[in-house]
Design a protein around this motif. Structure first.
Motif, short mmCIF file in Angstrom:
data_model
loop_
_atom_site.label_atom_id
_atom_site.label_comp_id
_atom_site.label_asym_id
_atom_site.label_seq_id
_atom_site.Cartn_x
_atom_site.Cartn_y
_atom_site.Cartn_z
N ASN A 196 0.83 -1.21 0.00
CA ASN A 196 0.00 0.00 0.00
C ASN A 196 0.87 1.26 0.00
OD1 ASN A 196 -2.47 -1.29 -0.10
ND2 ASN A 196 -2.82 -1.19 2.09
N ARG A 197 1.92 1.23 0.80
CA ARG A 197 2.81 2.39 0.86
C ARG A 197 3.52 2.59 -0.48
NH1 ARG A 197 6.36 4.59 5.76
NH2 ARG A 197 7.54 6.11 4.58
N PHE A 198 3.95 1.50 -1.10
CA PHE A 198 4.57 1.57 -2.42
C PHE A 198 3.60 2.19 -3.42
CE2 PHE A 198 5.23 -0.04 -6.67
CZ PHE A 198 6.60 0.03 -6.87
N ALA A 199 2.33 1.71 -3.42
CA ALA A 199 1.33 2.22 -4.35
C ALA A 199 1.12 3.71 -4.17
CB ALA A 199 0.01 1.47 -4.18
N ALA A 200 1.01 4.16 -2.92
CA ALA A 200 0.82 5.59 -2.66
C ALA A 200 2.03 6.39 -3.12
CB ALA A 200 0.56 5.81 -1.17
N ALA A 201 3.23 5.88 -2.86
CA ALA A 201 4.45 6.59 -3.26
C ALA A 201 4.63 6.59 -4.77
CB ALA A 201 5.67 5.96 -2.58
N LEU A 202 4.14 5.54 -5.43
CA LEU A 202 4.24 5.47 -6.89
C LEU A 202 3.25 6.43 -7.55
CD1 LEU A 202 5.67 3.81 -9.20
CD2 LEU A 202 3.56 2.47 -9.27
N LEU A 203 2.02 6.43 -7.08
CA LEU A 203 0.97 7.26 -7.70
C LEU A 203 1.05 8.72 -7.30
CD1 LEU A 203 -2.08 4.86 -7.35
CD2 LEU A 203 -0.69 5.28 -9.40
N ALA A 204 1.57 8.97 -6.09
CA ALA A 204 1.66 10.34 -5.58
C ALA A 204 3.05 10.54 -4.96
CB ALA A 204 0.56 10.59 -4.55
N PRO A 205 4.08 10.64 -5.81
CA PRO A 205 5.44 10.80 -5.30
C PRO A 205 5.57 12.06 -4.45
CG PRO A 205 5.45 10.29 -7.64
CD PRO A 205 4.03 10.59 -7.26
N GLU A 206 6.30 11.94 -3.36
CA GLU A 206 6.40 13.03 -2.39
C GLU A 206 6.76 14.38 -3.00
OE1 GLU A 206 8.52 14.16 1.86
OE2 GLU A 206 8.92 12.20 0.96
N PRO A 207 7.80 14.48 -3.84
CA PRO A 207 8.12 15.81 -4.38
C PRO A 207 6.98 16.40 -5.21
CG PRO A 207 9.90 14.23 -4.85
CD PRO A 207 8.75 13.46 -4.28
N MET A 208 6.30 15.56 -5.98
CA MET A 208 5.18 16.04 -6.80
C MET A 208 4.02 16.48 -5.92
SD MET A 208 4.98 13.33 -9.92
CE MET A 208 6.47 12.54 -10.51
N VAL A 209 3.76 15.73 -4.86
CA VAL A 209 2.66 16.07 -3.95
C VAL A 209 2.94 17.39 -3.25
CG1 VAL A 209 1.49 15.40 -1.80
CG2 VAL A 209 1.87 13.70 -3.60
N ARG A 210 4.15 17.53 -2.74
CA ARG A 210 4.49 18.77 -2.03
C ARG A 210 4.40 19.98 -2.96
NH1 ARG A 210 5.65 17.74 2.96
NH2 ARG A 210 6.56 15.74 3.59
N ARG A 211 4.89 19.84 -4.19
CA ARG A 211 4.83 20.94 -5.15
C ARG A 211 3.37 21.28 -5.49
NH1 ARG A 211 8.18 19.05 -8.77
NH2 ARG A 211 6.61 17.93 -9.95
N ALA A 212 2.56 20.25 -5.75
CA ALA A 212 1.15 20.47 -6.09
C ALA A 212 0.39 21.10 -4.92
CB ALA A 212 0.49 19.16 -6.52
N ALA A 213 0.72 20.69 -3.70
CA ALA A 213 0.04 21.26 -2.52
C ALA A 213 0.39 22.73 -2.36
CB ALA A 213 0.41 20.47 -1.27
N ARG A 214 1.67 23.08 -2.62
CA ARG A 214 2.08 24.50 -2.53
C ARG A 214 1.35 25.35 -3.56
NH1 ARG A 214 7.20 22.27 -2.03
NH2 ARG A 214 7.67 22.74 -4.21
N GLU A 215 1.10 24.77 -4.73
CA GLU A 215 0.49 25.53 -5.83
C GLU A 215 -1.04 25.51 -5.80
OE1 GLU A 215 2.24 23.60 -9.20
OE2 GLU A 215 4.22 24.48 -8.84
N ALA A 216 -1.63 24.66 -4.96
CA ALA A 216 -3.09 24.49 -4.95
C ALA A 216 -3.78 25.68 -4.31
CB ALA A 216 -3.45 23.21 -4.20
#
Length: 171
Positions: free
Chosen positions: A114-134
């Motif tokens: 499950n952790r692998f799937a979450a990290a694959l679909l929502a990689p941390e750097p991409m998530v953090r960047r998208a959250a900053r821009e949201a």
């Protein structure tokens, strides 16, 4: 960094993927894994079958697209992280199932997948960047925006954002 996260990151790097949404089916195909949508009981999301050099991921075709995406990513996690569990058949075959019990992640291998799937679909750097821009007002809005962006369920994204420390509490 957890082994699951490192393996997901390595898989994305292996194929030069640096933009969301991530397509787990395309990744599986690049790895030579056959994806087979099929009829399954409602409580079974998918399974990974390994026989020699053959690898097949079965996915419950009745489930929502986002759930099927997570299931494929989850099974890729098993493929990259675990040897598999034996299934007694007339052949030397190993199978991992994803069902309602495994989706609750009560055993180590399921939690890692499950952790692998979450990290694959929502990689941390991409998530953090998208959250900053949201553009959002509440944590619930952020979860929904991010879930749409990364093509995940709100629940899966909620857990991902909590695990990354982006939000504090479930929405």
């Amino acid at each position: 960094m957890a082994r699951s996260d490192a393996e997901a990151r390595a898989l994305l790097a292996e194929f030069g993927i640096d933009e969301a949404p991530i397509d787990p089916v395309q990744l599986a195909e690049k790895l030579g894994v056959l994806i087979v949508p099929q009829e399954m009981p409602d409580d079974v999301s998918g399974m990974l079958l390994r026989r020699g050099d053959e690898q097949i991921i079965g996915v419950n075709q009745k489930h929502h697209e986002n759930r099927r995406r997570f299931t494929v990513a989850h099974e890729l996690g098993h493929l990259r992280l675990h040897r598999g569990r034996p299934l007694i058949l007339d052949t030397d075959t190993r199978v991992n199932f994803r069902d309602t019990v495994s989706s609750m992640a009560t055993d180590r291998e399921e939690m890692e997948a499950n952790r692998f799937a979450a990290a694959l679909l929502a990689p941390e750097p991409m998530v953090r960047r998208a959250a900053r821009e949201a553009d959002f007002r509440t944590a619930q809005e952020l979860v929904h925006l991010m879930a749409e962006r990364f093509r995940m369920s709100d629940m899966a994204m909620n857990y991902r954002l909590i695990n990354l420390g982006v939000i504090a509490d479930p929405t």
